[in-house]
Motif scaffolding. Sequence first.
Motif, PDB file in Angstrom:
ATOM      1  N   GLN A 115      46.307  38.697  41.476  1.00 11.34           N
ATOM      2  CA  GLN A 115      45.837  38.967  42.838  1.00 11.34           C
ATOM      3  C   GLN A 115      46.106  37.769  43.747  1.00 11.34           C
ATOM      4  OE1 GLN A 115      41.734  40.004  42.141  1.00 11.34           O
ATOM      5  NE2 GLN A 115      42.228  42.126  41.679  1.00 11.34           N
ATOM      6  N   LEU A 165      41.496  44.505  51.422  1.00 11.53           N
ATOM      7  CA  LEU A 165      40.980  43.252  50.895  1.00 11.53           C
ATOM      8  C   LEU A 165      42.013  42.133  50.864  1.00 11.53           C
ATOM      9  CD1 LEU A 165      38.596  41.778  49.541  1.00 11.53           C
ATOM     10  CD2 LEU A 165      39.509  42.573  47.367  1.00 11.53           C
ATOM     11  N   PHE A 166      43.161  42.384  50.300  1.00 12.65           N
ATOM     12  CA  PHE A 166      44.148  41.315  50.133  1.00 12.65           C
ATOM     13  C   PHE A 166      44.744  40.885  51.469  1.00 12.65           C
ATOM     14  CE2 PHE A 166      44.408  43.588  45.973  1.00 12.65           C
ATOM     15  CZ  PHE A 166      43.683  42.646  45.269  1.00 12.65           C
ATOM     16  N   TYR A 205      42.085  38.845  53.293  1.00 12.35           N
ATOM     17  CA  TYR A 205      41.957  37.494  52.720  1.00 12.35           C
ATOM     18  C   TYR A 205      43.134  36.617  53.152  1.00 12.35           C
ATOM     19  CZ  TYR A 205      40.903  33.719  49.568  1.00 12.35           C
ATOM     20  OH  TYR A 205      40.605  32.494  49.058  1.00 12.35           O
ATOM     21  N   LEU A 240      37.680  49.393  52.165  1.00 10.29           N
ATOM     22  CA  LEU A 240      37.695  47.935  52.205  1.00 10.29           C
ATOM     23  C   LEU A 240      38.585  47.375  51.106  1.00 10.29           C
ATOM     24  CD1 LEU A 240      33.942  47.170  52.935  1.00 10.29           C
ATOM     25  CD2 LEU A 240      35.871  47.014  54.516  1.00 10.29           C
ATOM     26  N   GLU A 241      38.626  48.052  49.958  1.00 10.60           N
ATOM     27  CA  GLU A 241      39.484  47.607  48.866  1.00 10.60           C
ATOM     28  C   GLU A 241      40.958  47.665  49.264  1.00 10.60           C
ATOM     29  OE1 GLU A 241      36.958  49.866  48.341  1.00 10.60           O
ATOM     30  OE2 GLU A 241      35.621  48.441  47.385  1.00 10.60           O
ATOM     31  N   ASP A 242      41.317  48.653  50.116  1.00  6.65           N
ATOM     32  CA  ASP A 242      42.696  48.765  50.579  1.00  6.65           C
ATOM     33  C   ASP A 242      43.088  47.581  51.461  1.00  6.65           C
ATOM     34  OD1 ASP A 242      42.917  51.236  49.305  1.00  6.65           O
ATOM     35  OD2 ASP A 242      42.433  52.367  51.121  1.00  6.65           O
TER      36      ASP A 242
END
Length: 74
Positions: A26, A66-67, A70, A62-64
């Motif tokens: 990740q 997230l990266f 960040y 939100l998981e979609d």
Amino acid sequence: MSTQLGSFEKFLRVGEGRRLKRLKNQAEYIGTLEPEFEALSDEELAGKTAEFRQRIENGETLEDLLFEAYAAVR
């Protein structure tokens, strides 16, 4: 007693290597996104917040995001 504690410690650490590998992957993926975000101006970067909010309203989770989020913050 110490061998029992050692066994218990090993039990608690089961799966830790897989988790570290997943986190490493990740982090590497986020690193591939950074050049895209570094090229943005301050205004464009601030506009990402509105873009992320719109994408959430359109059904992304939100998981979609997230990266990308960040990488934007970093």
